[in-house]
Each structure stands twice: as C-alpha cells, then as structure tokens.
Design a protein around this motif. Structure first.
Motif, PDB file in Angstrom:
ATOM      1  N   LYS A 144     -44.576  -1.521   3.865  1.00  0.00           N
ATOM      2  CA  LYS A 144     -44.004  -0.228   4.238  1.00  0.00           C
ATOM      3  C   LYS A 144     -42.490  -0.314   4.130  1.00  0.00           C
ATOM      4  CE  LYS A 144     -43.967   3.317   7.828  1.00  0.00           C
ATOM      5  NZ  LYS A 144     -44.356   3.672   9.218  1.00  0.00           N
ATOM      6  N   PHE A 145     -41.964   0.410   3.165  1.00  0.00           N
ATOM      7  CA  PHE A 145     -40.527   0.415   2.919  1.00  0.00           C
ATOM      8  C   PHE A 145     -40.031   1.834   3.166  1.00  0.00           C
ATOM      9  CE2 PHE A 145     -37.815  -2.885   1.091  1.00  0.00           C
ATOM     10  CZ  PHE A 145     -36.611  -2.214   1.005  1.00  0.00           C
ATOM     11  N   ASP A 146     -39.495   2.062   4.367  1.00  0.00           N
ATOM     12  CA  ASP A 146     -39.156   3.408   4.815  1.00  0.00           C
ATOM     13  C   ASP A 146     -40.444   4.231   4.831  1.00  0.00           C
ATOM     14  OD1 ASP A 146     -37.623   5.472   5.774  1.00  0.00           O
ATOM     15  OD2 ASP A 146     -36.878   6.088   3.818  1.00  0.00           O
ATOM     16  N   GLU A 147     -40.538   5.257   3.989  1.00  0.00           N
ATOM     17  CA  GLU A 147     -41.735   6.096   3.999  1.00  0.00           C
ATOM     18  C   GLU A 147     -42.707   5.744   2.877  1.00  0.00           C
ATOM     19  OE1 GLU A 147     -40.297  10.068   3.835  1.00  0.00           O
ATOM     20  OE2 GLU A 147     -39.332   9.994   5.808  1.00  0.00           O
ATOM     21  N   LYS A 148     -42.358   4.768   2.054  1.00  0.00           N
ATOM     22  CA  LYS A 148     -43.213   4.395   0.931  1.00  0.00           C
ATOM     23  C   LYS A 148     -44.116   3.222   1.300  1.00  0.00           C
ATOM     24  CE  LYS A 148     -40.742   6.059  -3.127  1.00  0.00           C
ATOM     25  NZ  LYS A 148     -40.217   5.677  -4.463  1.00  0.00           N
ATOM     26  N   ILE A 149     -45.327   3.232   0.736  1.00  0.00           N
ATOM     27  CA  ILE A 149     -46.288   2.156   0.962  1.00  0.00           C
ATOM     28  C   ILE A 149     -46.647   1.521  -0.380  1.00  0.00           C
ATOM     29  CG2 ILE A 149     -48.568   1.526   1.829  1.00  0.00           C
ATOM     30  CD1 ILE A 149     -46.808   2.425   4.055  1.00  0.00           C
TER      31      ILE A 149
END
Length: 406
Positions: A144-149
C-alpha cells in the motif's frame, strides 16, 4: 484425492518415526513436514471450513531501499521494494526439542574442536535464530503506497524484490504528509492481514553524490579472512566499528551537497536488523541496505561471503545504481574481499560517474601493492586511494582524492 483420515495417519506416522532421527536428518525432514501440514490445512479448510491463517505466526522484514526519478520522464518515480516473508520456529517444535538448542548444535557442527574451544561455547542464539526460520514461498504480499495497492508473490526464499512506478505528484504529496523528509514509508500487508512498515530513501535531487559502502572490515570489524574470527565477530561479540569511519561519513554528509549513503554487503540479510542497529548506535549516516539471502545450499558463512555470488551481487547493484540515476558515486571497500576488482570493473564502465574509490587495507599490504594496480588498470590514478586510517581520506568529495589532497 487424499482423504482427511489419510492425512491424519501420515501426520501420526511422521511424528512417531522422526523421534529417532539425527539432528541433520530432522532438519531435512522439516521440509517434508511443511508439505504434509500444508496438505492437512488444505484438506481441513475444504472439508471443515477452518481458516488456518489465524494460527499462522508469519512475519515480514522490509529492507530500506531506494526511489529515483525515471531518466526518461521526470514525472515518474521508480520505487524499489525488497522484503522477506518467513515464519519463526516455535520454542519447542513438533519434534520435541528446543529450537534454540537445535540452532546452537547446528552451528557447532560447522566447526572443529579447536574452533569450538576458541568460541568457548558462547554463541549468541538470538543472532542464529533468523537463519532457522521457514521461508514462506509463493505468498501474496500487498503493498500500500498512499492510496495505491500493488501485489507481489514471494519467491522460493520467501523474498520479493520488485520495482513499481509512482507519479511525482503522489511522491510530493506523500513527502508533505510525512514531514518533508527524503525518507518516506509504505505499508506491506501479508495474507494474514498483518502489516509491516517499510522505508524508501528518495534519491533527490537528481544531481549529487552517493556513497556506496561495504560493511564488513570497511566500517565494521569482522576479520573476514579468518573463518573462526569471522564467526566469533558475527555470532558472539558485540559489533565493533572501524575507528574513525563513522566520523568520516558524517563529515562527508555535512560537507558535501546532497550526499546519500547506501550500504552494499555480501553478508546475509538475516543479519540486517543487527547491522541496522550497528549503523544507528555508532552514528553512521542513515541509508539503504542491500544484502544477500543465506540459504543452506551454502556450506558456511565464510564460504558464502567469499563466493562468486558475492561478486555478482555487488557488481549488479552498482550497475543498477549507475545506470538508473544521474549522480556521481564514491565507492568505499576493503582489501579482504574482491572490492578492488569489483570497483575497478565498474569504474571502467562508468568513467565519468565514479568520482572516487577508497580501499581500506586490512592485510598489512603496501598501498602500492601490485594487486591494486591490476584491479584499477585503466582507472586514472588520481581517482583511487588505499588507506588504513580514515584521516588519510579527504572530506571534500567534489574532486578526485589526489587533487583534493594535493
């Protein structure tokens, strides 16, 4: 299809027969045990709808890695992520013996009587335990990188080493949210919903100096040329810094614009936590870590460290750094391994990018030893310097070492 009762019988027979096995046989049988228990879990899950994920004791270790802007598109950042998924052995496992005693006995099997006398029975079991966990292969890890998966599968050693792309806008947003540092964090989620936080060092701005440093016998006293002393310094004694190296690195960080540090080692990544603690406690600059995973195909730590695979590991990472960034590099190593030959090879491939090479002499050899001239053949003489005292090295890294000291 194997029935539930058949699997139970196999489990019972396995436990009964394993009692009389030797220690080495027990270790080899552990893999078979894992296959049988996995089959048992699959059968029980399908037949009785039991979710065994709640009982698994899996953990994850994330190694600090780098992020850099794409050479072809400065609106895109490429982020490297390296992690290890494993399961710790219980204090007393199904075989009925203490895991901590087991790892100590395994370690002593690698030594002869004279070596054991030198070690004096004081092996640090906590340092050995990471070598006896179970690698969790083919497991899905969500990043999970900020709002990205992003999702990856672990390899046969329980590791993932992946590159993802994030927009510059998202990176700047994350930096702002996390205090503006060049170190940002992300979250890795295992199949048991367990979460681990990882660290990425952003290589910014694009221009600057990056110091790539070996660890053992470059900044930490390991005595890699002596099998017994290497084991003692790795598994018994407190890690000791090479005097003056931490102070030198901090001076480099303060006195050279945009100076970052990256620790490139041939030692096992099972020692990462201890190595990171060593860096922190001895006040070396923060940085990223690039180590190798130890598998039991290797006969010993000594053989692992001095193998051709270490040469390949180091040169591959150096080429990766140099081919994907616009920075200049200072390479620091020692004469105990193949650092002169590795650094010389890379310096000839990237003559405009390798600014300086510093080699710590640990064998009492002369600074003008023929080995160094052979390793650095084709590299301008003013670019490389052999030393045995950090005070012999320049603070200003903006010019070649001989020009700075001249």
């Amino acid at each position: 299809m194997v029935s539930y009762s058949t699997v139970c019988i196999l489990l019972l027979l396995f436990v009964i027969n394993v009692d009389n096995r030797t220690l080495s046989q027990r270790y080899r049988l552990r893999e078979l045990w894992n296959i049988i228990t996995d089959k048992f879990k699959d059968t029980a899950t399908k037949k009785f709808h039991i979710d065994f994920r709640h009982f698994d004791k899996e953990e994850m270790l994330l190694f600090p890695d780098i992020g850099y802007q794409s050479l072809n598109n400065d609106s895109i950042w490429k982020i490297m992520m390296h992690g290890w998924r494993y399961e710790r052995n219980r204090r007393r496992d199904w075989f009925g013996f203490s895991a901590s005693l087991w790892v100590e006995r395994i370690a002593k099997q690698l030594l002869d009587e004279k070596d054991i006398l030198y070690l004096n029975g004081s092996i640090n079991r906590d340092r050995l335990k990471p070598f006896f966990v179970e690698d969790e292969s083919n497991e899905k890890i969500h990043i999970k990188f900020d709002e990205k998966i992003f999702s990856f599968l672990t390899d046969s050693q329980g590791q993932f080493n992946e590159e993802i792309e994030i927009s510059n806008d998202e990176i700047q947003k994350l930096k702002q949210q996390q205090g503006g540092s060049s170190f940002i964090t992300y979250e890795a989620i295992g199949d048991n919903k367990d979460k681990t936080t990882g660290i990425i060092q952003l290589i910014e701005p694009r221009k600057g100096i990056s110091v790539i440093s070996d660890v053992d016998d470059t900044i930490k006293i390991s005595e890699v040329l002596d099998k017994v002393r290497l084991l003692a310094n790795t598994f018994i004694y407190p890690f000791k810094p090479v005097p003056g190296m931490a102070e030198l690195y901090q001076k480099w960080r303060i006195n050279n614009n945009n100076c970052t540090f990256h620790y490139l080692s041939g030692m096992p990544d099972q020692l990462y936590i201890l190595t990171h603690e060593f860096i922190y406690e001895n006040k070396f600059p923060d940085g990223t870590f690039h180590m190798r995973h130890f598998g039991w195909a290797a006969t010993s730590i000594f053989g692992f460290l001095h193998s051709q695979s270490t040469f390949i590991h180091k040169i591959a990472y150096l080429r990766y750094f140099l081919s994907n960034t616009m920075r200049d590099y200072v390479l620091v190593g020692d004469s105990g391994e193949k650092d002169p030959e590795i650094y010389g090879t890379v310096a000839k491939e990237y003559p405009e990018r390798v600014r300086a090479i510093f080699i710590r002499a640990i064998k009492g050899e002369a600074f003008e030893d023929q080995r160094f001239f052979d390793a650095f053949e084709g590299v301008p003489r003013e670019k490389w310097l052999v030393f045995n005292d950090p005070q012999q090295l320049p603070i200003d890294l903006s010019r070649s070492p001989k020009a700075t000291m001249g």
